[in-house]
Design a protein around this motif. Structure first.
Motif, PDB file in Angstrom:
ATOM      1  N   THR A  72       0.849  -1.190   0.000  1.00 57.95           N
ATOM      2  CA  THR A  72       0.000   0.000   0.000  1.00 57.95           C
ATOM      3  C   THR A  72       0.881   1.236   0.000  1.00 57.95           C
ATOM      4  OG1 THR A  72      -1.708  -1.159   1.238  1.00 57.95           O
ATOM      5  CG2 THR A  72      -1.813   1.251   1.239  1.00 57.95           C
ATOM      6  N   ARG A  73       0.598   2.160  -0.903  1.00 63.34           N
ATOM      7  CA  ARG A  73       1.382   3.375  -1.013  1.00 63.34           C
ATOM      8  C   ARG A  73       0.998   4.344   0.105  1.00 63.34           C
ATOM      9  NH1 ARG A  73       0.274   4.116  -5.717  1.00 63.34           N
ATOM     10  NH2 ARG A  73       1.846   2.730  -6.565  1.00 63.34           N
ATOM     11  N   LEU A  74       1.965   4.658   0.959  1.00 65.48           N
ATOM     12  CA  LEU A  74       1.758   5.591   2.062  1.00 65.48           C
ATOM     13  C   LEU A  74       2.050   7.029   1.656  1.00 65.48           C
ATOM     14  CD1 LEU A  74       3.551   3.622   4.923  1.00 65.48           C
ATOM     15  CD2 LEU A  74       1.109   3.629   4.350  1.00 65.48           C
ATOM     16  N   TYR A  75       2.937   7.189   0.682  1.00 67.05           N
ATOM     17  CA  TYR A  75       3.347   8.531   0.258  1.00 67.05           C
ATOM     18  C   TYR A  75       3.809   8.487  -1.194  1.00 67.05           C
ATOM     19  CZ  TYR A  75       5.741  12.961  -0.132  1.00 67.05           C
ATOM     20  OH  TYR A  75       6.129  14.218  -0.566  1.00 67.05           O
ATOM     21  N   SER A  76       3.560   9.583  -1.890  1.00 69.21           N
ATOM     22  CA  SER A  76       4.070   9.773  -3.241  1.00 69.21           C
ATOM     23  C   SER A  76       4.206  11.271  -3.498  1.00 69.21           C
ATOM     24  CB  SER A  76       3.107   9.170  -4.270  1.00 69.21           C
ATOM     25  OG  SER A  76       3.515   9.504  -5.582  1.00 69.21           O
ATOM     26  N   ASN A  77       5.302  11.660  -4.101  1.00 71.37           N
ATOM     27  CA  ASN A  77       5.440  13.058  -4.493  1.00 71.37           C
ATOM     28  C   ASN A  77       4.761  13.326  -5.834  1.00 71.37           C
ATOM     29  OD1 ASN A  77       7.476  11.686  -6.031  1.00 71.37           O
ATOM     30  ND2 ASN A  77       8.503  13.639  -6.368  1.00 71.37           N
ATOM     31  N   ARG A  78       4.308  12.278  -6.518  1.00 76.54           N
ATOM     32  CA  ARG A  78       3.623  12.406  -7.810  1.00 76.54           C
ATOM     33  C   ARG A  78       2.316  11.616  -7.752  1.00 76.54           C
ATOM     34  NH1 ARG A  78       6.246  13.938 -12.597  1.00 76.54           N
ATOM     35  NH2 ARG A  78       4.084  13.820 -13.314  1.00 76.54           N
ATOM     36  N   ILE A  79       1.328  12.184  -7.055  1.00 79.96           N
ATOM     37  CA  ILE A  79       0.065  11.462  -6.905  1.00 79.96           C
ATOM     38  C   ILE A  79      -0.676  11.307  -8.230  1.00 79.96           C
ATOM     39  CG2 ILE A  79      -0.194  11.991  -4.463  1.00 79.96           C
ATOM     40  CD1 ILE A  79      -2.173  14.206  -5.270  1.00 79.96           C
ATOM     41  N   ASP A  80      -0.293  12.110  -9.229  1.00 77.83           N
ATOM     42  CA  ASP A  80      -0.893  11.951 -10.553  1.00 77.83           C
ATOM     43  C   ASP A  80      -0.440  10.651 -11.221  1.00 77.83           C
ATOM     44  OD1 ASP A  80       1.702  13.210 -10.611  1.00 77.83           O
ATOM     45  OD2 ASP A  80       1.405  13.669 -12.737  1.00 77.83           O
ATOM     46  N   VAL A  81       0.707  10.134 -10.823  1.00 74.75           N
ATOM     47  CA  VAL A  81       1.261   8.914 -11.411  1.00 74.75           C
ATOM     48  C   VAL A  81       1.112   7.729 -10.453  1.00 74.75           C
ATOM     49  CG1 VAL A  81       3.359   7.840 -12.345  1.00 74.75           C
ATOM     50  CG2 VAL A  81       2.928  10.276 -12.720  1.00 74.75           C
ATOM     51  N   THR A  82       1.383   7.958  -9.180  1.00 74.85           N
ATOM     52  CA  THR A  82       1.330   6.901  -8.167  1.00 74.85           C
ATOM     53  C   THR A  82       0.564   7.430  -6.953  1.00 74.85           C
ATOM     54  OG1 THR A  82       3.491   7.608  -7.309  1.00 74.85           O
ATOM     55  CG2 THR A  82       3.490   5.798  -8.901  1.00 74.85           C
ATOM     56  N   PRO A  83      -0.756   7.294  -6.953  1.00 79.69           N
ATOM     57  CA  PRO A  83      -1.571   7.887  -5.889  1.00 79.69           C
ATOM     58  C   PRO A  83      -1.375   7.232  -4.523  1.00 79.69           C
ATOM     59  CG  PRO A  83      -2.947   6.624  -7.396  1.00 79.69           C
ATOM     60  CD  PRO A  83      -1.562   6.624  -7.967  1.00 79.69           C
ATOM     61  N   VAL A  84      -1.447   8.051  -3.487  1.00 79.70           N
ATOM     62  CA  VAL A  84      -1.409   7.571  -2.107  1.00 79.70           C
ATOM     63  C   VAL A  84      -2.637   6.697  -1.880  1.00 79.70           C
ATOM     64  CG1 VAL A  84      -1.525   8.286   0.319  1.00 79.70           C
ATOM     65  CG2 VAL A  84      -0.105   9.562  -1.300  1.00 79.70           C
ATOM     66  N   GLY A  85      -2.441   5.595  -1.176  1.00 78.13           N
ATOM     67  CA  GLY A  85      -3.531   4.657  -0.924  1.00 78.13           C
ATOM     68  C   GLY A  85      -3.636   3.572  -1.963  1.00 78.13           C
ATOM     69  N   GLY A  86      -2.948   3.755  -3.101  1.00 78.33           N
ATOM     70  CA  GLY A  86      -2.967   2.736  -4.142  1.00 78.33           C
ATOM     71  C   GLY A  86      -2.286   1.467  -3.655  1.00 78.33           C
ATOM     72  N   PHE A 112       8.995  -3.938 -12.617  1.00 82.91           N
ATOM     73  CA  PHE A 112       7.721  -3.265 -12.361  1.00 82.91           C
ATOM     74  C   PHE A 112       6.749  -3.513 -13.500  1.00 82.91           C
ATOM     75  CE2 PHE A 112      10.861  -0.256 -10.370  1.00 82.91           C
ATOM     76  CZ  PHE A 112      10.603  -0.640  -9.067  1.00 82.91           C
ATOM     77  N   PHE A 113       5.609  -4.101 -13.180  1.00 80.82           N
ATOM     78  CA  PHE A 113       4.597  -4.303 -14.219  1.00 80.82           C
ATOM     79  C   PHE A 113       4.037  -2.972 -14.695  1.00 80.82           C
ATOM     80  CE2 PHE A 113       2.003  -4.175 -10.395  1.00 80.82           C
ATOM     81  CZ  PHE A 113       0.891  -3.449 -10.788  1.00 80.82           C
ATOM     82  N   ASP A 114       4.116  -1.945 -13.855  1.00 77.44           N
ATOM     83  CA  ASP A 114       3.581  -0.610 -14.172  1.00 77.44           C
ATOM     84  C   ASP A 114       4.700   0.356 -14.590  1.00 77.44           C
ATOM     85  OD1 ASP A 114       4.696  -0.657 -11.629  1.00 77.44           O
ATOM     86  OD2 ASP A 114       3.097   0.505 -10.703  1.00 77.44           O
ATOM     87  N   TYR A 115       5.626  -0.122 -15.393  1.00 76.71           N
ATOM     88  CA  TYR A 115       6.793   0.673 -15.780  1.00 76.71           C
ATOM     89  C   TYR A 115       6.476   1.798 -16.764  1.00 76.71           C
ATOM     90  CZ  TYR A 115       6.688  -2.086 -20.049  1.00 76.71           C
ATOM     91  OH  TYR A 115       6.298  -2.666 -21.221  1.00 76.71           O
ATOM     92  N   GLU A 116       5.445   1.655 -17.604  1.00 71.52           N
ATOM     93  CA  GLU A 116       5.192   2.651 -18.652  1.00 71.52           C
ATOM     94  C   GLU A 116       4.916   4.055 -18.099  1.00 71.52           C
ATOM     95  OE1 GLU A 116       2.268   0.577 -21.003  1.00 71.52           O
ATOM     96  OE2 GLU A 116       3.823  -0.099 -22.406  1.00 71.52           O
TER      97      GLU A 116
END
Length: 160
Positions: free
Chosen positions: A53-67, A99-103
């Motif tokens: 679970t993502r606790l933090y991201s500086n780029r929530i447009d790419v990797t949202p918190v909570g994802g 990473f499966f989500d590399y793109e």
């Protein structure tokens, strides 16, 4: 080599943070100054549910918190989870391999990565993930980042 003053600065910033978000922002700022990055994320591992679970991201447009995403198996997981060691990828192709989500990562210019385990009681409970330009990180930067990652352990074990 990382200076004691840098370690002290992180300790002060983390201890004075009002909440988890402020602590992650402080950690990101210090590590950005030290290592540079395009993307900085923190993942907590939930072994019971088999997800990170993502606790933090500086780029929530790419990797949202909570994802969330499944905890992977394979060489990356062996290194981070079983061996409790850092993973360093120097090329775009390294990102694709692990990473499966590399793109979306490639789309924002990420071409290298250092994944640093956060370990508590001899168990990997999460990771700090820093991605940057080509060949931006190596084993030395990852070992320095390990100090900062371990200082962030309460953010992964203590509820917000």
């Amino acid at each position: 080599m990382i200076a004691a003053s840098s370690i002290h600065e992180v300790a002060i910033r983390l201890s004075r943070a009002e909440d988890h978000a402020a602590a992650f922002i402080a950690l990101e700022a210090v590590t950005s100054e030290r290592f540079g990055h395009i993307l900085f994320t923190a993942l907590r591992f939930d072994y019971d549910d088999g997800v990170m679970t993502r606790l933090y991201s500086n780029r929530i447009d790419v990797t949202p918190v909570g994802g969330t995403k499944p905890i992977p198996t394979g060489p990356w997981a062996d290194r981070i989870i079983s061996q409790r060691s850092c993973y360093v990828g120097r090329r775009k192709e390294d990102l694709k391999e692990v990473f499966f989500d590399y793109e979306p990562l490639w789309a924002i210019g990420c071409e290298s990565v250092m994944n640093v385990p956060v370990v508590w009681a001899n168990r990997t409970i999460g990771s700090i993930n820093i991605l940057g330009g080509p060949s931006q990180y190596d084993e030395i930067t990852a070992s320095e980042m390990m100090i900062f990652a371990q200082m962030s352990t309460p953010l992964f074990c203590c509820p917000p």
